[in-house]
Design a protein around this motif. Structure first.
Motif, PDB file in Angstrom:
ATOM      1  N   ASP A  86     -16.168  -7.091  -2.103  1.00 29.07           N
ATOM      2  CA  ASP A  86     -16.546  -5.823  -3.022  1.00 29.07           C
ATOM      3  C   ASP A  86     -15.537  -5.477  -3.670  1.00 29.07           C
ATOM      4  OD1 ASP A  86     -18.836  -5.961  -1.508  1.00 29.07           O
ATOM      5  OD2 ASP A  86     -18.701  -4.137  -0.364  1.00 29.07           O
ATOM      6  N   TYR A  87     -14.253  -5.479  -3.238  1.00 29.90           N
ATOM      7  CA  TYR A  87     -13.137  -5.104  -4.152  1.00 29.90           C
ATOM      8  C   TYR A  87     -12.924  -5.956  -5.338  1.00 29.90           C
ATOM      9  CZ  TYR A  87      -8.355  -4.017  -5.700  1.00 29.90           C
ATOM     10  OH  TYR A  87      -7.291  -3.626  -6.511  1.00 29.90           O
ATOM     11  N   ILE A  88     -13.257  -7.330  -5.287  1.00 31.11           N
ATOM     12  CA  ILE A  88     -13.062  -8.371  -6.235  1.00 31.11           C
ATOM     13  C   ILE A  88     -14.115  -8.230  -7.280  1.00 31.11           C
ATOM     14  CG2 ILE A  88     -12.871 -10.926  -6.812  1.00 31.11           C
ATOM     15  CD1 ILE A  88     -10.736 -10.040  -5.357  1.00 31.11           C
ATOM     16  N   THR A  89     -15.329  -7.773  -6.494  1.00 34.03           N
ATOM     17  CA  THR A  89     -16.532  -7.513  -7.619  1.00 34.03           C
ATOM     18  C   THR A  89     -16.057  -6.381  -8.438  1.00 34.03           C
ATOM     19  OG1 THR A  89     -17.884  -8.256  -5.940  1.00 34.03           O
ATOM     20  CG2 THR A  89     -19.221  -7.000  -7.538  1.00 34.03           C
ATOM     21  N   TYR A  90     -15.678  -5.242  -7.875  1.00 33.63           N
ATOM     22  CA  TYR A  90     -15.193  -4.237  -8.406  1.00 33.63           C
ATOM     23  C   TYR A  90     -14.059  -4.485  -9.568  1.00 33.63           C
ATOM     24  CZ  TYR A  90     -12.033   0.165  -9.234  1.00 33.63           C
ATOM     25  OH  TYR A  90     -11.373   1.178  -9.760  1.00 33.63           O
ATOM     26  N   LEU A  91     -13.190  -5.305  -9.287  1.00 31.12           N
ATOM     27  CA  LEU A  91     -12.234  -5.517 -10.208  1.00 31.12           C
ATOM     28  C   LEU A  91     -12.807  -6.409 -11.386  1.00 31.12           C
ATOM     29  CD1 LEU A  91      -9.035  -6.999  -8.236  1.00 31.12           C
ATOM     30  CD2 LEU A  91      -9.068  -4.734  -9.263  1.00 31.12           C
ATOM     31  N   LEU A  92     -13.788  -7.435 -11.301  1.00 30.91           N
ATOM     32  CA  LEU A  92     -14.539  -7.915 -12.327  1.00 30.91           C
ATOM     33  C   LEU A  92     -15.274  -7.352 -12.985  1.00 30.91           C
ATOM     34  CD1 LEU A  92     -14.766 -11.487 -10.220  1.00 30.91           C
ATOM     35  CD2 LEU A  92     -12.910 -10.647 -11.702  1.00 30.91           C
ATOM     36  N   LEU A 139       0.747  -1.215  -0.051  1.00 30.87           N
ATOM     37  CA  LEU A 139       0.052   0.067  -0.021  1.00 30.87           C
ATOM     38  C   LEU A 139       0.884   1.298  -0.064  1.00 30.87           C
ATOM     39  CD1 LEU A 139      -3.074  -0.896   2.384  1.00 30.87           C
ATOM     40  CD2 LEU A 139      -2.962  -1.048  -0.183  1.00 30.87           C
ATOM     41  N   ALA A 140       2.053   1.298   0.546  1.00 28.07           N
ATOM     42  CA  ALA A 140       2.882   2.268   0.505  1.00 28.07           C
ATOM     43  C   ALA A 140       3.365   2.555  -0.916  1.00 28.07           C
ATOM     44  CB  ALA A 140       4.350   2.087   1.263  1.00 28.07           C
ATOM     45  N   THR A 141       3.558   1.594  -1.705  1.00 25.32           N
ATOM     46  CA  THR A 141       3.923   1.866  -3.063  1.00 25.32           C
ATOM     47  C   THR A 141       2.590   2.107  -3.889  1.00 25.32           C
ATOM     48  OG1 THR A 141       5.771   0.117  -2.793  1.00 25.32           O
ATOM     49  CG2 THR A 141       4.914   0.371  -5.096  1.00 25.32           C
ATOM     50  N   MET A 142       1.508   1.459  -3.361  1.00 23.35           N
ATOM     51  CA  MET A 142       0.334   1.995  -4.266  1.00 23.35           C
ATOM     52  C   MET A 142       0.271   3.460  -3.965  1.00 23.35           C
ATOM     53  SD  MET A 142      -3.576   1.715  -2.912  1.00 23.35           S
ATOM     54  CE  MET A 142      -3.007   3.274  -1.909  1.00 23.35           C
ATOM     55  N   ARG A 143       0.613   4.024  -2.976  1.00 24.93           N
ATOM     56  CA  ARG A 143       0.280   5.371  -2.762  1.00 24.93           C
ATOM     57  C   ARG A 143       1.309   6.505  -3.643  1.00 24.93           C
ATOM     58  NH1 ARG A 143      -0.866   3.830   2.524  1.00 24.93           N
ATOM     59  NH2 ARG A 143       1.497   4.096   3.099  1.00 24.93           N
ATOM     60  N   SER A 144       2.508   5.955  -3.824  1.00 29.66           N
ATOM     61  CA  SER A 144       3.526   6.692  -4.371  1.00 29.66           C
ATOM     62  C   SER A 144       3.487   6.412  -5.978  1.00 29.66           C
ATOM     63  CB  SER A 144       5.048   6.250  -4.120  1.00 29.66           C
ATOM     64  OG  SER A 144       5.050   4.896  -3.492  1.00 29.66           O
ATOM     65  N   THR A 145       2.673   5.191  -6.405  1.00 29.77           N
ATOM     66  CA  THR A 145       2.203   4.734  -7.731  1.00 29.77           C
ATOM     67  C   THR A 145       1.223   5.575  -8.245  1.00 29.77           C
ATOM     68  OG1 THR A 145       3.269   2.706  -7.355  1.00 29.77           O
ATOM     69  CG2 THR A 145       1.988   3.012  -9.409  1.00 29.77           C
ATOM     70  N   LEU A 158      -5.378  -4.778  -0.825  1.00 31.75           N
ATOM     71  CA  LEU A 158      -6.883  -4.164  -0.750  1.00 31.75           C
ATOM     72  C   LEU A 158      -6.738  -2.806  -0.517  1.00 31.75           C
ATOM     73  CD1 LEU A 158      -9.982  -5.046  -0.581  1.00 31.75           C
ATOM     74  CD2 LEU A 158      -9.614  -5.061   1.898  1.00 31.75           C
ATOM     75  N   PRO A 159      -6.932  -1.946  -1.570  1.00 29.66           N
ATOM     76  CA  PRO A 159      -6.914  -0.597  -1.443  1.00 29.66           C
ATOM     77  C   PRO A 159      -7.510   0.059  -0.043  1.00 29.66           C
ATOM     78  CG  PRO A 159      -8.271  -1.068  -3.240  1.00 29.66           C
ATOM     79  CD  PRO A 159      -7.759  -2.467  -2.633  1.00 29.66           C
ATOM     80  N   PRO A 160      -7.195   0.950   0.574  1.00 33.70           N
ATOM     81  CA  PRO A 160      -8.093   1.560   1.390  1.00 33.70           C
ATOM     82  C   PRO A 160      -9.495   1.927   1.324  1.00 33.70           C
ATOM     83  CG  PRO A 160      -6.434   3.226   0.837  1.00 33.70           C
ATOM     84  CD  PRO A 160      -5.905   2.033  -0.135  1.00 33.70           C
ATOM     85  N   ILE A 169      -2.407 -12.179   4.283  1.00 34.35           N
ATOM     86  CA  ILE A 169      -2.586 -10.573   4.129  1.00 34.35           C
ATOM     87  C   ILE A 169      -3.195 -10.114   2.780  1.00 34.35           C
ATOM     88  CG2 ILE A 169      -0.806 -10.180   5.797  1.00 34.35           C
ATOM     89  CD1 ILE A 169       1.259  -9.799   3.522  1.00 34.35           C
ATOM     90  N   ALA A 170      -3.521 -11.121   2.011  1.00 38.17           N
ATOM     91  CA  ALA A 170      -3.837 -10.773   0.602  1.00 38.17           C
ATOM     92  C   ALA A 170      -5.579 -11.226   0.420  1.00 38.17           C
ATOM     93  CB  ALA A 170      -3.236 -11.118  -0.482  1.00 38.17           C
TER      94      ALA A 170
END
Ligand code: NIG
Ligand code: FE
Length: 411
Positions: free
Chosen positions: A184-190, A100-106, A174-176, A213-214
């Motif tokens: 719900d995140y998986i549904t969003y991805l799909l 998630l730290a890398t997610m933020r900088s990305t 899982l994004p914040p 953790i995933a």
């Protein structure tokens, strides 16, 4: 039309050191190999083509890095320091660091910045003889930013002479904005992420991170179902930190590869062998997080599971741009033989990409992707650490890299 003969080399055409040709010649026309064999037997008209005397240097197929997270913003040296002080990778991840730290900088980085930073890493790999690479998304974790990452991957392929295979890894963390709502995140991805990105031609394969953790098996399976419906091959980060059945799941879907595998069981090896799923070993991550649990190499051998070796290049567990280092670590840490390590970055890596018809071996009719090495024995590829061994890289018949100092060359 590009026509060239590379001769007086030592040739290892299949990444198998028990099958080599001394005093070998390779004739290239356009982007393909039209002849290979002993230089003394080079037939007409090849003998009259422009040529280069390689003075007994070794030629191998271009190397393939089949598992990378090359594109990301920032770096995580601070976490490295904390882990050295005893804090675990999982703890840092649960605190919102890690992926998630890398997610933020990305997310913060624009496309050009991501492109330039990844290009540095890519060039380093290229100068080491790598001619094909896999690049994963997975630090965007929403439509806009996953698209940004995959677009950068396609741009790299357009600008640099290297084959890039993209993998959608939306199910990396899982994004914040979806905290405590992983289904719900998986549904969003799909519903909202995978379909447009696949339609835009940005996805060659689909990966998931199967960990405590995933994501759970059921969630990974939903992703695999959707990928399979779209005829996209699947793979997984599996059994890295604990045994959770990710590898068996990939095998059940006839997936390309299961990667990491420190906690793989006998039954998993069997399922992978039956499914033809490649075991991708990532010894640099093992080394960098100071793992102690070894992947079951002897079992993988017994069951005949093809083993690939890759860098896992990423800011958290493998800040590396060296596939030769991964070969060295596969030998020293996992006790692979030199031959296994070489097969692991050539023909088995090609298979892990589903591209064994394109990359990984040198033969007549094949794409001319190869590296020329300043070594006396092939074992040196896994032996030296941090040396510049690669003198030339030829991709699709063209010399795309040549090391600055070539002592044997007289002008
Ligand atoms: O392959 N395990 C998940 N993915 C990466 C690490 C990503 C990160 O820490 O940024 C891996 O080890
Ligand atoms: Fe990885």
């Amino acid at each position: 039309m590009n026509r060239h003969v590379w001769h007086s080399a030592r040739l290892c055409p299949t990444g198998d050191s028990t099958y080599t040709i001394n005093n070998a010649a390779l004739a290239i026309e356009a982007d393909s190999i039209v002849w290979l064999g002993n230089t003394a037997e080079l037939p007409e008209p090849f003998a009259r083509w422009p040529s280069t005397d390689l003075q007994e240097r070794w030629i191998t197929p271009g190397l393939i890095d089949c598992h990378t997270h090359l594109i990301y913003g920032g770096q995580r040296a601070n976490e490295f320091a904390r882990r050295l002080a005893g804090v675990s990778y999982e703890t840092i991840a649960r605190e919102g660091g890690g992926i998630l730290a890398t997610m933020r900088s990305t997310r913060e980085a624009d496309e050009d910045t991501l492109f330039m930073q990844a290009a540095e890493r890519l060039s380093t790999l290229l100068m080491e003889g790598v001619t094909a690479i896999e690049i994963k998304s997975g630090y965007g974790l929403d439509l806009v930013n996953e698209r940004k990452m995959l677009t950068v991957a396609r741009r790299l392929a357009a600008v640099y002479p290297i084959s890039v295979y993209t993998t959608f890894l939306g199910a990396h963390a899982l994004p914040p904005e979806f905290a405590n709502r992983s289904d719900d995140y998986i549904t969003y991805l799909l519903n909202d992420v995978l379909p447009p990105l696949a339609d835009e031609g940005l996805i060659d394969a689909v990966d998931v991170f199967r960990e405590k953790i995933a994501f759970t098996p059921a969630q990974c399976e939903r992703i695999f179902e959707a990928a399979t419906k779209r005829h996209l091959p699947v793979k997984a980060h599996a059994e890295q930190l604990s045994h959770l059945g990710g590898a068996a799941l990939v095998a059940r879907y006839g997936g390309l590869s299961a990667d990491h595998l420190e906690w793989l069981t006998d039954a998993d090896c069997k399922s992978m062998a039956n499914a033809g799923t490649v075991a991708v070993l990532l010894p640099t991550a093992f080394y960098f997080v100071r793992e102690s649990k070894l992947p079951p190499i002897e079992r993988l051998r017994q069951y005949g599971v093809p083993m690939a070796v890759a860098t896992d290049s990423n800011p958290g567990t493998a800040p590396s741009s060296s596939l030769l280092l991964a070969m060295n670590q596969a030998c020293t840490l996992f006790q692979l033989t030199v031959d296994e390590a070489l097969a692991g970055v050539t023909r088995h890596a090609a298979r892990a990409l589903g591209a064994e018809d394109k990359h990984g071996i040198l033969a007549v009719g094949r794409q001319a992707d190869f590296a020329v090495w300043s070594i006396d024995s092939l074992a040196e590829l896994a032996y030296w650490m941090g040396h510049r061994l690669c003198e030339r890289v030829i991709r699709r018949g063209e010399e795309i890299y040549r090391r600055m100092t070539l002592p044997y060359e007289k002008k």
